[in-house]
Design a protein around this motif. Structure first.
Motif, PDB file in Angstrom:
ATOM      1  N   TYR A 155      62.752  14.957 -58.180  1.00 40.62           N
ATOM      2  CA  TYR A 155      64.094  14.426 -57.924  1.00 40.62           C
ATOM      3  C   TYR A 155      64.856  15.277 -56.921  1.00 40.62           C
ATOM      4  CZ  TYR A 155      63.865  10.706 -61.319  1.00 40.62           C
ATOM      5  OH  TYR A 155      63.517   9.559 -61.979  1.00 40.62           O
TER       6      TYR A 155
ATOM      7  N   LEU B 226      71.006  11.405 -60.946  1.00 42.30           N
ATOM      8  CA  LEU B 226      69.799  11.501 -61.768  1.00 42.30           C
ATOM      9  C   LEU B 226      69.169  12.888 -61.679  1.00 42.30           C
ATOM     10  CD1 LEU B 226      68.612   9.056 -63.440  1.00 42.30           C
ATOM     11  CD2 LEU B 226      70.306   8.423 -61.776  1.00 42.30           C
TER      12      LEU B 226
ATOM     13  N   ILE C 242      68.627  14.981 -65.181  1.00 45.28           N
ATOM     14  CA  ILE C 242      67.331  15.429 -65.691  1.00 45.28           C
ATOM     15  C   ILE C 242      67.262  16.958 -65.703  1.00 45.28           C
ATOM     16  CG2 ILE C 242      66.042  15.339 -63.507  1.00 45.28           C
ATOM     17  CD1 ILE C 242      64.695  14.063 -66.833  1.00 45.28           C
TER      18      ILE C 242
ATOM     19  N   CYS D 174      58.246  11.365 -66.129  1.00 45.54           N
ATOM     20  CA  CYS D 174      59.286  11.143 -67.143  1.00 45.54           C
ATOM     21  C   CYS D 174      58.755  10.373 -68.340  1.00 45.54           C
ATOM     22  CB  CYS D 174      60.481  10.407 -66.520  1.00 45.54           C
ATOM     23  SG  CYS D 174      61.466  11.423 -65.418  1.00 45.54           S
TER      24      CYS D 174
ATOM     25  N   CYS E 149      65.758   8.156 -66.256  1.00 42.10           N
ATOM     26  CA  CYS E 149      65.184   8.546 -64.965  1.00 42.10           C
ATOM     27  C   CYS E 149      63.925   7.754 -64.639  1.00 42.10           C
ATOM     28  CB  CYS E 149      64.895  10.043 -64.948  1.00 42.10           C
ATOM     29  SG  CYS E 149      66.396  11.029 -64.855  1.00 42.10           S
TER      30      CYS E 149
END
Length: 192
Positions: free
Chosen positions: A158, A103, A107, A34, A71
């Motif tokens: 994630y 999250l 994202i 990220c 994130c």
């Protein structure tokens, strides 16, 4: 007998520690992704004969920058949260599960919206007379594409973390118990 019990307890503790270390590292890896995507997108600007463009001029790319920043911060906090050994409770399992889900979707949405913006930049949309921009701003488009690809790698991380936290949470519950016996199922089927 006590030696066997204590040896198995030591092995179980080692296994738990290695799983905890692996999860902590898995939570730190998307932070690196990220931050990388965020920095690439923040530095993405270009000037040509047709004008200048910056990633912060476009709402989709602004959202990508903010989502990557949030994130990355969450990844760091959740890595510390999982690294510190403590007793696991239902409320902690629900909290991690909840934030992992939020999250992950955030994202994913940022990456998807940015990918759509890149598609329009590369292909244009003749129906609304939107011409492609990457012919004039190819450097900008290459950096934006790199940032979006890195963001989708973070999405994959994630998603994996979401699976882990959902397994941790829902494995605490007992499976549903059937109140019908085999004969009850047979008789219900034969009567219907």
């Amino acid at each position: 007998m006590d030696m066997v019990v204590s040896a198995s307890a030591v092995e179980e503790e080692k296994g738990r520690t290695s799983v905890q270390t692996a999860e902590t590292l898995l939570r730190l890896f998307p932070m690196v992704l990220c931050v990388t995507a965020l920095v690439i997108m923040l530095k993405d600007s270009q000037t040509s004969d047709f004008g200048s463009i910056s990633s912060l001029d476009l709402g989709a790319f602004k959202y990508l920058v903010y989502a990557n920043g949030i994130c990355a911060g969450y990844s760091l906090l959740s890595a510390f949260y999982t690294a510190v050994p403590r007793s696991s409770t239902m409320s902690r399992a629900w909290t991690v599960f909840f934030f992992d889900q939020i999250l992950t979707y955030m994202i994913l949405a940022a990456g998807t919206v940015s990918a759509e913006m890149l598609y329009l930049a590369y292909k244009g949309d003749e129906a609304i007379t939107w011409s492609e921009a990457c012919g004039s701003f190819s450097g900008f488009c290459r950096k934006a594409t790199t940032s979006v690809i890195i963001t989708f790698a973070a999405v994959a991380c994630y998603a994996g973390l979401s699976f882990i936290s959902s397994y941790r949470l829902f494995s605490r519950y007992d499976p549903p118990v059937s109140h019908l016996s085999d004969k009850g199922v047979e008789s219900a089927v034969s009567q219907g």
